[in-house]
Design a protein around this motif. Structure first.
Motif: not given
Length: 132
Positions: A1-5
């Motif tokens: 999983p990747r997270f982008v803020v």
């Protein structure tokens, strides 16, 4: 999983597409800097540095064309450094005659099949002994 803020007010899928495009551009810049040394402008003359940068950009375009010609192989997404190491930094004995140029690759060369496939993708003719 990747997270982008982020503070972008788009749908998550669109934000991910934007950041993937940015990441791809960063990878291309990294190829230019690390594999083709486009940032090596150590000459004292502006014109000499301009020529060095132009030559690196031209080499990158040639690698892009090579990558496009190899689009049906496992090298279709290979970076410039991998293409250089796999296909170009090879010691070979070259025999020239009036009609043809023959590359004799070492028997221990691990990428012989990829090299031949690349040569044929670029227009090299098959030798009579390998033609099928």
């Amino acid at each position: 999983p990747r997270f982008v803020v982020t503070n972008l007010r788009h749908k998550p899928e669109r934000v991910y597409e934007i950041y993937c495009g940015r990441g791809d551009a960063e990878n291309r810049i990294k190829e230019l800097k690390h594999d083709l040394h486009i940032d090596r402008t150590s000459c004292t003359s502006f014109v000499a540095n301009q020529i060095r940068v132009s030559m690196a950009a031209a080499a990158y375009l040639l690698f892009q064309e090579l990558r496009w010609r190899l689009r049906r192989t496992k090298l279709r997404r290979a970076q410039v450094g991998r293409l250089r190491t796999t296909l170009m930094k090879v010691s070979a004995r070259i025999t020239e005659s009036v009609r043809r140029i023959v590359f004799h690759l070492p028997t221990s060369y691990a990428f012989t099949d990829l090299w031949r496939l690349t040569a044929h993708a670029l227009g090299a003719a098959r030798p009579p002994s390998l033609a099928s």
